[in-house]
Design a protein around this motif. Structure first.
Motif: not given
Length: 276
Positions: A175-181, A229-230, A263-266
């Protein structure tokens, strides 16, 4: 030879090629080379693959459809993980960090793993976890939010059962969780540069050139996130491998499950609405 053509960030597609056979798109569905974990297909970017439990990487050239299926007409890359077979408890802790003068935020990596026999010579359990952060390059000029920050948290587990010398069963979960700005990149038309009042840098051009004579100042301090949010992504991977030796031959079953929620918000045009 093995080559890659990367996108604008770790969340963008990357095109790979082996022996010079490259697809004319970075869409992973149409690549000539695919990636596998213990022979089971992986999908999407490999930025969140835990490399601490990898025993070796196999780069296999040439058409591999008979072994690995479609999208392998130029080759395949297979990541092979270690099998926990020792009858002693073992583990490891690794960490590193980087902080440079003038940087906005430090970067760090931390990994811990533990392997233990549940039944001597029969059953083993291995677990591990990784946290990775690449610090932000700066703050958005409009909201003050981070620009260029990347973070991943990864958890893995393996249960290995070998009831006899000819039979083995391996169950693995990841399991992996990515969070990028918002990434530190610029995509904008010349008229947008002028309307936003962004500082410009002159570029020498030859006579008759149709390219612009100025480009935006590449200073990340002029990047805006427009309140976005990224990118945030969760990935789930599970596999089951059963191997049975019959004389000089082996009968192997490989099955896997993969699911990715993203989810992408760029911003489409990450530039400030005003100078600076």
């Amino acid at each position: 030879n093995l080559s890659l053509f990367s996108g604008t960030g770790r969340n963008e597609p990357t095109a790979w090629s082996v022996r010079g056979l490259a697809a004319n798109t970075s869409d992973e569905r149409h690549q000539g080379i695919s990636f596998f974990l213990d022979g089971i297909a992986l999908s999407g970017q490999l930025s969140s693959l835990d490399m601490e439990n990898i025993e070796r990487v196999e780069v296999i050239k040439g058409p591999q459809s008979a072994t690995f299926g479609r999208a392998t007409y130029s080759g395949a890359i297979n990541f092979v993980t270690r099998e926990p077979t020792e009858n002693e408890i073992s583990g490891s802790v690794r960490a590193r960090g980087v902080a440079t003068r003038g940087s906005s935020e430090p970067s760090y990596f931390f990994n811990a793993s533990l392997t233990a026999p549940l039944v001597d010579d029969k059953l083993w359990l291995s677990v591990g976890g990784t946290t990775l952060r690449n610090g932000k390059l700066g703050r958005a000029s409009d909201t003050g939010g981070p620009i260029g920050r990347e973070r991943s948290d990864i958890v893995t587990g393996t249960l290995f059962w070998r009831p006899s010398d000819t039979l083995s069963v391996r169950l693995r979960g990841h399991y992996s969780h990515d969070k990028d700005s918002v990434p530190a990149q610029y995509i904008q038309l010349p008229r947008d540069w002028l309307e936003a009042g962004v500082p410009l840098v002159k570029v020498p051009r030859g006579n008759g050139s149709f390219l612009p004579g100025v480009v935006p100042d590449p200073d990340h301090r002029y990047t805006a996130d427009k309140g976005r949010a990224g990118t945030e992504r969760d990935r789930y991977f599970a596999s089951l491998i059963i191997s049975k030796d019959i004389g000089d031959h082996s009968l192997v079953y490989r099955g896997g499950y993969f699911n990715s929620k993203e989810s992408r918000a760029n911003p489409a045009f990450p530039r400030a609405t005003g100078a600076g």
